[in-house]
Design a protein around this motif. Structure first.
Motif, short mmCIF file in Angstrom:
data_model
loop_
_atom_site.label_atom_id
_atom_site.label_comp_id
_atom_site.label_asym_id
_atom_site.label_seq_id
_atom_site.Cartn_x
_atom_site.Cartn_y
_atom_site.Cartn_z
N ARG A 30 0.90 -1.20 0.05
CA ARG A 30 -0.06 -0.08 -0.03
C ARG A 30 1.01 1.02 -0.03
NH1 ARG A 30 -3.02 -3.00 3.74
NH2 ARG A 30 -2.04 -2.00 5.60
N GLN A 33 2.19 1.93 -3.49
CA GLN A 33 1.02 2.47 -4.41
C GLN A 33 0.61 3.72 -4.08
OE1 GLN A 33 -2.20 -0.44 -3.44
NE2 GLN A 33 -1.62 -1.84 -5.02
N SER A 110 2.16 -2.17 -8.19
CA SER A 110 1.83 -0.79 -9.00
C SER A 110 2.96 -0.77 -10.29
CB SER A 110 2.32 0.42 -8.17
OG SER A 110 3.79 0.18 -7.78
#
Length: 215
Positions: A30, A33, A110
């Motif tokens: 996360r 990203q 990503s």
């Protein structure tokens, strides 16, 4: 790789981190990203050693890391930032790491970053991964960061297994007031770091005058 480093690890009798380890890997994903949209709160480094055949500790890069930590902490009392060591954000570094260490990067979901890990640096120093991680932790704990900030980042360092690449994740939570590094105040400007002029100190102190929300 797992077989080569397995004997260098031992279970921590004081805590059970197995379930948390999966959570840390997801948390790292996360962070990678979000780093595109929240650049001021993130800093990525491929490692701590020079990318030459000497593979020495990069003092200049370490100084930049400490300035970046200070600047991230100064974004405000409600913000939490992260420093990730073991992720390359340039194709040039990826190619050089492959030449030196024979490491193939793992792409983040990503697809913007290449996770190269820090196990290769432990190998270059002739150390186990645990010993290398402890060395980095000790360097943070003995650094020239402001005392309160130093304690916070030393307590917020983790070793994350991301698809068989060991990555160091450092959580950066701010002190009750702006932090200085070597008597200089720094702040983030996008993904960069800028020295704050003394005449502008009040602006940063005003960021910390309200009571931060509970974490």
């Amino acid at each position: 790789m797992k077989g080569a480093v397995r004997d260098a690890f031992e279970p921590d009798p004081g805590s059970r981190q197995d379930a948390a380890q999966f959570g840390l890997a997801s948390h790292l994903e996360r962070i990678l990203q979000n780093s595109v949209t929240e650049q001021s709160l993130f800093e990525l480094k491929q490692g701590l050693l020079t990318l030459d055949h000497e593979r020495k500790f990069d003092e200049g890069s370490w100084d930049k890391i400490l300035r970046s930590i200070t600047a991230i902490a100064n974004t405000g009392p409600d913000n939490t930032g992260y420093l990730v060591i073991g992720v390359a954000d340039s194709e040039k570094d990826v190619r050089r790491i492959h030449q030196l260490d024979g490491i193939e990067p793992v792409k983040s979901r990503s697809s913007r970053f290449d996770v190269v890990g820090i196990g290769r640096e432990a190998t270059a120093r002739g150390e186990s991964l645990k010993k290398y991680f402890d060395w980095v932790s000790d360097k943070l704990a003995g650094s020239d960061l402001a005392p309160d900030l130093r304690k916070r980042v030393a307590a917020g360092i983790s070793l994350v297994d991301y698809h068989d690449r060991a990555v160091i994740l450092i959580k950066i939570t701010p002190s009750p007031e702006p932090s200085f590094y070597k008597n200089v105040m720094y702040e983030r400007t996008g993904s960069g770091v800028q020295e704050v002029e003394q005449s502008d100190y009040m602006r940063l102190f005003q960021r910390f005058t309200h009571v931060p929300r509970m974490r």
